[in-house]
Scaffold this active site. Sequence first.
Site, PDB file in Angstrom:
ATOM      1  N   ASP A 335     -70.605  48.471  24.728  1.00 45.84           N
ATOM      2  CA  ASP A 335     -70.891  47.444  25.730  1.00 45.84           C
ATOM      3  C   ASP A 335     -69.886  47.528  26.872  1.00 45.84           C
ATOM      4  OD1 ASP A 335     -71.370  44.429  26.679  1.00 45.84           O
ATOM      5  OD2 ASP A 335     -72.957  44.877  25.255  1.00 45.84           O
ATOM      6  N   ARG A 412     -68.116  34.628  37.847  1.00 43.73           N
ATOM      7  CA  ARG A 412     -67.551  35.638  36.927  1.00 43.73           C
ATOM      8  C   ARG A 412     -66.854  36.727  37.750  1.00 43.73           C
ATOM      9  NH1 ARG A 412     -69.687  39.750  32.260  1.00 43.73           N
ATOM     10  NH2 ARG A 412     -68.490  38.888  30.564  1.00 43.73           N
ATOM     11  N   LYS A 445     -78.265  49.252  28.251  1.00 44.34           N
ATOM     12  CA  LYS A 445     -78.397  47.795  28.337  1.00 44.34           C
ATOM     13  C   LYS A 445     -78.080  47.430  29.778  1.00 44.34           C
ATOM     14  CE  LYS A 445     -76.080  43.630  26.540  1.00 44.34           C
ATOM     15  NZ  LYS A 445     -75.166  43.134  25.510  1.00 44.34           N
ATOM     16  N   TRP A 446     -79.073  46.960  30.516  1.00 40.74           N
ATOM     17  CA  TRP A 446     -78.944  46.674  31.954  1.00 40.74           C
ATOM     18  C   TRP A 446     -78.723  45.176  32.105  1.00 40.74           C
ATOM     19  CZ3 TRP A 446     -81.218  50.050  36.169  1.00 40.74           C
ATOM     20  CH2 TRP A 446     -81.101  49.449  37.435  1.00 40.74           C
ATOM     21  N   ASP A 447     -77.521  44.803  32.468  1.00 41.67           N
ATOM     22  CA  ASP A 447     -77.138  43.387  32.491  1.00 41.67           C
ATOM     23  C   ASP A 447     -77.124  42.842  33.915  1.00 41.67           C
ATOM     24  OD1 ASP A 447     -76.250  40.953  31.491  1.00 41.67           O
ATOM     25  OD2 ASP A 447     -74.651  41.841  30.297  1.00 41.67           O
ATOM     26  N   MET A 448     -77.104  41.536  34.049  1.00 44.17           N
ATOM     27  CA  MET A 448     -76.996  40.860  35.346  1.00 44.17           C
ATOM     28  C   MET A 448     -76.401  39.481  35.080  1.00 44.17           C
ATOM     29  SD  MET A 448     -79.826  39.368  37.881  1.00 44.17           S
ATOM     30  CE  MET A 448     -79.553  39.228  39.635  1.00 44.17           C
ATOM     31  N   ASN A 449     -75.132  39.310  35.433  1.00 40.25           N
ATOM     32  CA  ASN A 449     -74.431  38.139  34.931  1.00 40.25           C
ATOM     33  C   ASN A 449     -74.151  37.013  35.919  1.00 40.25           C
ATOM     34  OD1 ASN A 449     -74.045  38.318  32.076  1.00 40.25           O
ATOM     35  ND2 ASN A 449     -72.883  40.179  32.467  1.00 40.25           N
ATOM     36  N   ASP A 516     -77.674  35.166  24.702  1.00 45.33           N
ATOM     37  CA  ASP A 516     -76.301  35.373  24.241  1.00 45.33           C
ATOM     38  C   ASP A 516     -75.985  34.458  23.060  1.00 45.33           C
ATOM     39  OD1 ASP A 516     -75.709  37.332  26.047  1.00 45.33           O
ATOM     40  OD2 ASP A 516     -74.534  36.080  27.402  1.00 45.33           O
TER      41      ASP A 516
HETATM   42  C1  GLA Z   1     -73.258  39.413  29.135  1.00 41.86           C
HETATM   43  C2  GLA Z   1     -74.168  39.898  28.024  1.00 41.86           C
HETATM   44  C3  GLA Z   1     -73.348  40.122  26.774  1.00 41.86           C
HETATM   45  C4  GLA Z   1     -72.268  41.140  27.073  1.00 41.86           C
HETATM   46  C5  GLA Z   1     -71.412  40.672  28.238  1.00 41.86           C
HETATM   47  C6  GLA Z   1     -70.437  41.769  28.673  1.00 41.86           C
HETATM   48  O1  GLA Z   1     -72.773  38.144  28.873  1.00 41.86           O
HETATM   49  O2  GLA Z   1     -75.207  39.000  27.800  1.00 41.86           O
HETATM   50  O3  GLA Z   1     -74.162  40.562  25.717  1.00 41.86           O
HETATM   51  O4  GLA Z   1     -72.865  42.376  27.370  1.00 41.86           O
HETATM   52  O5  GLA Z   1     -72.199  40.334  29.362  1.00 41.86           O
HETATM   53  O6  GLA Z   1     -69.632  41.388  29.721  1.00 41.86           O
END
Ligand code: GLA
Length: 705
Positions: A335, A412, A445-449, A516
């Site tokens: 991750d 963040r 795993k393509w994330d967007m926070n 999450d």
């Molecule tokens: C998000 C994702 C988590 C993890 C964190 C890493 O919160 O949902 O699963 O990958 O980012 O910073």
Amino acid sequence: MPISARDNTWILETEHTAYVLGLNTAGALVHAYWGERLPGAADYPEPPDSIFHASFTGPGHMWPEEYAGLTGLKYVEPALTVTFADGVRDLVLGFERAEVDGEHLVVHLRDAHYPLRVELHYRTHVAHDLIERWAVIGNDGAPLTIERAFSAQWQAPIGRSYRLSYLSGRWIEEFQLHRQPLSPGVFVRESRRLTTSHHASPWFTLDDGATEEHGEVWFGALAWSGNWKLAAEVTDFGRTRLSLGINDWDFAWRLGSGERFTTPASVGGYTRDGFGAASRALHAHVRDAVLPHGRSPHKVLYNSWEATTFAVDVDSQTRLAELAAAMGIELFVMDDGWFQGRNSDDAGLGDWWPDPKKFPDGLKPLIDRVNALGMDFGLWLEPEMVNPNSDLYRAHPEWVIHFPTRARTESRNQLILNLARVDVQDYLIDVIDRLLAAHNITFIKWDMNRNVSEPGWPEAGERQREIWVRYVEGLYRVWGTLRERHPNVVWQSCSGGGGRADLGILRLADQIWASDNTDALSRLHIQHGFSQMLPAAAMEAWVTDVNASRISLEFRFHVAMQGVLGIGGNLLHWSEAERARAAKLVAQYKEIRPIVQDGELYRLISPESASPYVATEYVSADRSEAVVFVFRRIGGGADAMLAGYHAIDPRQPAALKLHGLDPAARYKITGQGPARSGLAWMRAGLTVPLGHQESKILRVRRVVG
Ligand code: GLA
């Protein structure tokens, strides 16, 4: 013939349903019927006219238009609003012609004065009992501005009062199911966050008394991963209609001469078999027609996030990988934390190459190690984001979404790259393409926070409000190009959990990280909501250490085994005995995985019900096998008291009636004695006694002879 045309009426038929539209005596394109398929064309109602009411309301307000422009004495929600070059804001759409090509109908409308054309597209998905709709707006005149362009207006039969079901929530509490009666007025669900959002999902059902397996349900969804809007309207003349499409909030699109604007598609369906059948139709459609890798089963993955957070390196990951491999895990995903300067969430996003301090020889030694253990290797990325503390931002501060005279609100510690810009898209395609080309990576795993703030795009001048759509189109282009170049990679859509879950992203992503929140009891609700719209094959679910002291390993596994199983706990803290039990559960999951991921879902007992039990059933396509998951929660009051007393609740076991079996075939069920007919298991049912916070998986197998 799925679509037939007669006297300017078009009948769209699927296996069990029909959808009819046509021109009424005034020449307006109106909706005539949406319901069960009838024996012959003559059985369907005529396109409705309207009755004169008063000088205050025109006929266009009363009849159920398929795609309403804003004109006349009409005050209902329009589907399309534009401002022409001369300032006119009135849209008079008239029928021009229609074409049928197999399962595809296109109705051409044209403005009475201006060379503006609208194509209404309808495609039947016969086996899934779904209609897919979208619109194309074309301009052959002076540049005009589109202010709203919905995908569809779905009309429900007149004269009935409906209940709307929708999903809403927030981070770590996504996909909460709500049902509420509609009353006169407009009830809106939407996203203004640039992406689909955790807060609401582009999905609905309408019913007037359905249950899980019985009753009429009209339902639909939108294939779009940006701002969207659902306007559920009950008019003052008793009509209920749902308008669904790109959100018109802060939206404006300049359509030059010779240009076309295509809306995303909305699918809609009808069933007489309750909410369960509505979900199953969408599930089958997503599996067969949307998911890029179709029905190929997903691997069991391990994700290192909860174990190592940002402290990743070859040693820490190898230790986890060795334990994971011994448990039968097939895919190891590293991750966040692996790239340039990334030791916490305040630096590094944008610089997508391995951090030289953590990986002095690059990622290859770790990937080789993981591959040697017999597992595939996957990686976390957050391509759309940038930390101000990154080489990318230092080189290109102008690449983020911003207004020049305003502070750039960080969340963040990050800002959003403006994917509406082609140079930003090209940069991302290039950097990720090189990463994938150089390594044996088969999962991303393509994330967007974060969500948007200060939605400016200075270079676009007066066209800045197009950012809401151009960003999403840019995202689709980047992701789509990478998919094409790396067809073997499986992609997961994550946005801090389930912040981007829709039928649009599932054309690119093979699965969604639903939340999450990995507490097993919360998950029962989240997964229940998710399953209303999307199939188990698209739902990644992990077993973690959250509330491990209160909830058994088996219970946590069983909850996650209802989707695509993953493990996210810190394996270094699991005892040898726990790892051995987990290995057995992983092996069991592999056996049932084809039924869970590709089967038909029946929600037997909802987590929203008052019952302490929750149960789901997955039936294989050929009905030869099924898997039943049963969970016993601890409720409040006497339940909580009893939990301290009795191992097993003496008051009531779980009473289940199965669904979807072949009534005449005979099936044997784990722990339920001799084989009985499918009809018996469906009508007389079975009971499953469980202790507090216990769970069980029952295998249902057809027996021959
Ligand atoms: C998000 C994702 C988590 C993890 C964190 C890493 O919160 O949902 O699963 O990958 O980012 O910073």
